[in-house]
Design an enzyme around this catalytic site. Structure first.
Site, PDB file in Angstrom:
ATOM      1  N   LEU A 253      55.031  32.504  23.836  1.00 21.28           N
ATOM      2  CA  LEU A 253      55.308  33.257  25.072  1.00 21.28           C
ATOM      3  C   LEU A 253      54.735  32.560  26.303  1.00 21.28           C
ATOM      4  O   LEU A 253      54.755  33.099  27.398  1.00 21.28           O
ATOM      5  CB  LEU A 253      54.737  34.676  24.966  1.00 21.28           C
ATOM      6  CG  LEU A 253      55.452  35.577  23.949  1.00 21.28           C
ATOM      7  CD1 LEU A 253      54.682  36.878  23.749  1.00 21.28           C
ATOM      8  CD2 LEU A 253      56.885  35.857  24.390  1.00 21.28           C
ATOM      9  N   GLY A 254      54.280  31.360  26.128  1.00 18.07           N
ATOM     10  CA  GLY A 254      53.699  30.596  27.247  1.00 18.07           C
ATOM     11  C   GLY A 254      54.762  29.856  28.038  1.00 18.07           C
ATOM     12  O   GLY A 254      55.963  30.002  27.796  1.00 18.07           O
ATOM     13  N   GLN A 255      54.306  29.024  29.008  1.00 17.74           N
ATOM     14  CA  GLN A 255      55.262  28.345  29.906  1.00 17.74           C
ATOM     15  C   GLN A 255      56.207  27.435  29.117  1.00 17.74           C
ATOM     16  O   GLN A 255      57.412  27.450  29.349  1.00 17.74           O
ATOM     17  CB  GLN A 255      54.493  27.499  30.944  1.00 17.74           C
ATOM     18  CG  GLN A 255      55.406  26.857  31.983  1.00 17.74           C
ATOM     19  CD  GLN A 255      54.762  25.757  32.790  1.00 17.74           C
ATOM     20  OE1 GLN A 255      53.753  25.183  32.389  1.00 17.74           O
ATOM     21  NE2 GLN A 255      55.343  25.449  33.938  1.00 17.74           N
TER      22      GLN A 255
ATOM     23  N   ASP B 248      52.710  34.468  18.938  1.00 21.27           N
ATOM     24  CA  ASP B 248      51.807  34.500  20.091  1.00 21.27           C
ATOM     25  C   ASP B 248      50.804  35.624  19.872  1.00 21.27           C
ATOM     26  O   ASP B 248      51.098  36.580  19.144  1.00 21.27           O
ATOM     27  CB  ASP B 248      52.605  34.743  21.398  1.00 21.27           C
ATOM     28  CG  ASP B 248      51.858  34.269  22.645  1.00 21.27           C
ATOM     29  OD1 ASP B 248      52.244  33.243  23.224  1.00 21.27           O
ATOM     30  OD2 ASP B 248      50.851  34.929  22.994  1.00 21.27           O
ATOM     31  N   ILE B 249      49.641  35.497  20.512  1.00 19.80           N
ATOM     32  CA  ILE B 249      48.641  36.568  20.362  1.00 19.80           C
ATOM     33  C   ILE B 249      49.084  37.793  21.149  1.00 19.80           C
ATOM     34  O   ILE B 249      48.724  38.919  20.845  1.00 19.80           O
ATOM     35  CB  ILE B 249      47.258  36.067  20.820  1.00 19.80           C
ATOM     36  CG1 ILE B 249      46.144  37.013  20.356  1.00 19.80           C
ATOM     37  CG2 ILE B 249      47.228  35.842  22.337  1.00 19.80           C
ATOM     38  CD1 ILE B 249      44.747  36.458  20.475  1.00 19.80           C
TER      39      ILE B 249
ATOM     40  N   TYR C 197      39.026  21.006  29.494  1.00 24.71           N
ATOM     41  CA  TYR C 197      40.408  20.885  29.010  1.00 24.71           C
ATOM     42  C   TYR C 197      40.695  19.446  28.585  1.00 24.71           C
ATOM     43  O   TYR C 197      41.197  19.193  27.489  1.00 24.71           O
ATOM     44  CB  TYR C 197      41.362  21.305  30.115  1.00 24.71           C
ATOM     45  CG  TYR C 197      42.831  21.131  29.830  1.00 24.71           C
ATOM     46  CD1 TYR C 197      43.599  20.239  30.576  1.00 24.71           C
ATOM     47  CD2 TYR C 197      43.467  21.879  28.841  1.00 24.71           C
ATOM     48  CE1 TYR C 197      44.954  20.092  30.338  1.00 24.71           C
ATOM     49  CE2 TYR C 197      44.826  21.744  28.598  1.00 24.71           C
ATOM     50  CZ  TYR C 197      45.557  20.841  29.350  1.00 24.71           C
ATOM     51  OH  TYR C 197      46.911  20.698  29.118  1.00 24.71           O
TER      52      TYR C 197
ATOM     53  N   LYS D  31      41.490  17.740  24.957  1.00 27.00           N
ATOM     54  CA  LYS D  31      42.722  16.994  24.729  1.00 27.00           C
ATOM     55  C   LYS D  31      42.416  15.641  24.066  1.00 27.00           C
ATOM     56  O   LYS D  31      43.112  15.207  23.155  1.00 27.00           O
ATOM     57  CB  LYS D  31      43.495  16.801  26.037  1.00 27.00           C
ATOM     58  CG  LYS D  31      44.174  18.076  26.529  1.00 27.00           C
ATOM     59  CD  LYS D  31      45.133  18.609  25.469  1.00 27.00           C
ATOM     60  CE  LYS D  31      45.563  20.029  25.703  1.00 27.00           C
ATOM     61  NZ  LYS D  31      46.423  20.547  24.602  1.00 27.00           N
TER      62      LYS D  31
ATOM     63  N   ASP E  60      47.062  35.399  15.954  1.00 25.56           N
ATOM     64  CA  ASP E  60      45.876  34.833  16.615  1.00 25.56           C
ATOM     65  C   ASP E  60      45.589  33.518  15.904  1.00 25.56           C
ATOM     66  O   ASP E  60      45.217  33.526  14.722  1.00 25.56           O
ATOM     67  CB  ASP E  60      44.687  35.800  16.478  1.00 25.56           C
ATOM     68  CG  ASP E  60      43.412  35.201  17.077  1.00 25.56           C
ATOM     69  OD1 ASP E  60      42.402  35.928  17.138  1.00 25.56           O
ATOM     70  OD2 ASP E  60      43.421  34.005  17.457  1.00 25.56           O
TER      71      ASP E  60
END
Ligand code: VAH
Length: 325
Positions: free
Chosen positions: A10-12, A34-35, A142, A146, A53
């Site tokens: 459900l993210g970008q 998705d959570i 972040y 990565k 989750d």
């Protein structure tokens, strides 16, 4: 036939990737997870969707077995700006979830795609046309996750033979799902504000160049790399890819070609500006082109036309706005 489980659906990226994968592989071969749950999202209503989750390794393994998948696309992650607000949680979520995903891929021999980012580079990386292989000492949590994620995915490939692959995404621009918590989000916000208010103050400073990509090209890159012949890959985690490179002035001038009355200014956010300044001005995608045929379709001009058309079509801004072509 591929059967794919996607985290962060459900993210970008996920909200558009699910639609593309359902078209590519068939609705019954794509499991969106998705959570959160957004009942009226087509990700939830137009195919298989499960709440998950990614920190719960047992639920992850049980879903993978339930649907007899063979490929995982792991997108769930905290992005750069939010990661600086909650660094300990960013490490726990980004690395804890990846470890769970890698273990389930190792145990059941799944293929794994998970993205890295240009955020995996830092101040001491070459700033212009940053090479595929070079120093990586990012200064954001972040970015640290990565780089660690790239190394962990390469380790699981070399040590256990897990088929891991990834790309270093630049800033991604899309009209479907607003971005959440990134430094490059200004390049999405500007389109919404140009239509809604005909003015925008950028939180990224003048002259700050960053690599960017329109979402359709990002989605094609994911599918192309997943489908690529693994025997031809010299690199794995993760490939530099980019489609365009611009600063706030350049994107605002492109928008003004269509909305001449658009007023552009600055209200710089020091936190996100310092993050942006630690990233490359541009990266070199040669290895992705040579090893799996990376290509893109949208440059800044073509993306701007499509973004403004699609957002106006969603009812963003004045219904009577006439976009100069
Ligand atoms: C961010 N959109 O801004 C993400 C991306 C290269 C930027 O990783 O954090």
């Amino acid at each position: 036939m591929k059967k794919v489980l996607v985290t962060g659906a459900l993210g970008q990226i996920g909200s558009e990737l699910i639609v593309k994968l359902r078209n590519e592989y068939g609705v019954d071969n794509v499991i969106g997870t998705d959570i959160r749950s957004i009942p009226n999202s087509e990700v939830v209503t137009n195919g298989i969707f499960e709440n998950l989750d990614v920190m719960d390794d047992k639920s992850l393994a049980s879903l993978c077995k339930k649907y007899e998948i063979d490929t995982v696309i792991h997108l769930a992650s905290l992005l750069s700006a939010v990661g600086e607000q909650k660094p300990q949680f960013a490490w726990k979520l980004n690395m804890g979830s990846l470890t769970n995903i890698l273990e389930v891929c190792r145990e059941f021999n799944y293929k794994l795609f998970t993205p890295s980012s240009i955020a995996a580079f830092g101040e001491s990386s070459p700033k212009d046309l940053t090479p595929q292989d070079t120093i990586q000492r990012p200064s954001t949590m972040y970015g640290v996750t990565k780089v660690a994620g790239e190394l962990l995915c390469d380790y699981y490939f070399k040590k256990f033979g897990v088929d891991t692959r990834g790309v270093r995404f630049p800033g991604l621009i899309s009209y479907v799902t607003p971005p959440g918590g990134g430094t490059t989000d200004y390049a999405v916000d500007i389109y919404y504000e140009a239509l809604k208010n005909k003015k925008y103050n950028s939180f990224i400073a003048s002259g700050t160049k960053m690599d960017m990509m329109y979402m359709p090209d990002a989605l094609s890159a994911i599918v192309d790399l997943i489908e690529a012949d693994g025997s031809k890959l010299i690199h794995r985690n993760a490939f530099n890819i980019t489609a365009m490179n611009f600063d706030p002035e350049e994107i605002s001038n492109e928008i003004k070609k269509h909305i001449p009355e658009f007023e552009f200014g600055y209200n710089v956010d020091p936190v996100r500006q310092s993050i942006a300044e630690s990233w490359p001005n541009s990266i070199d995608p040669t290895c992705a082109v040579e090893e799996w045929g990376f290509k893109f379709e949208y440059d800044l001009s073509k993306m701007t036309v499509d973004m403004l058309d699609k957002l106006a079509g969603k009812g963003i801004g004045d219904k009577n706005v006439s976009l100069c072509k």
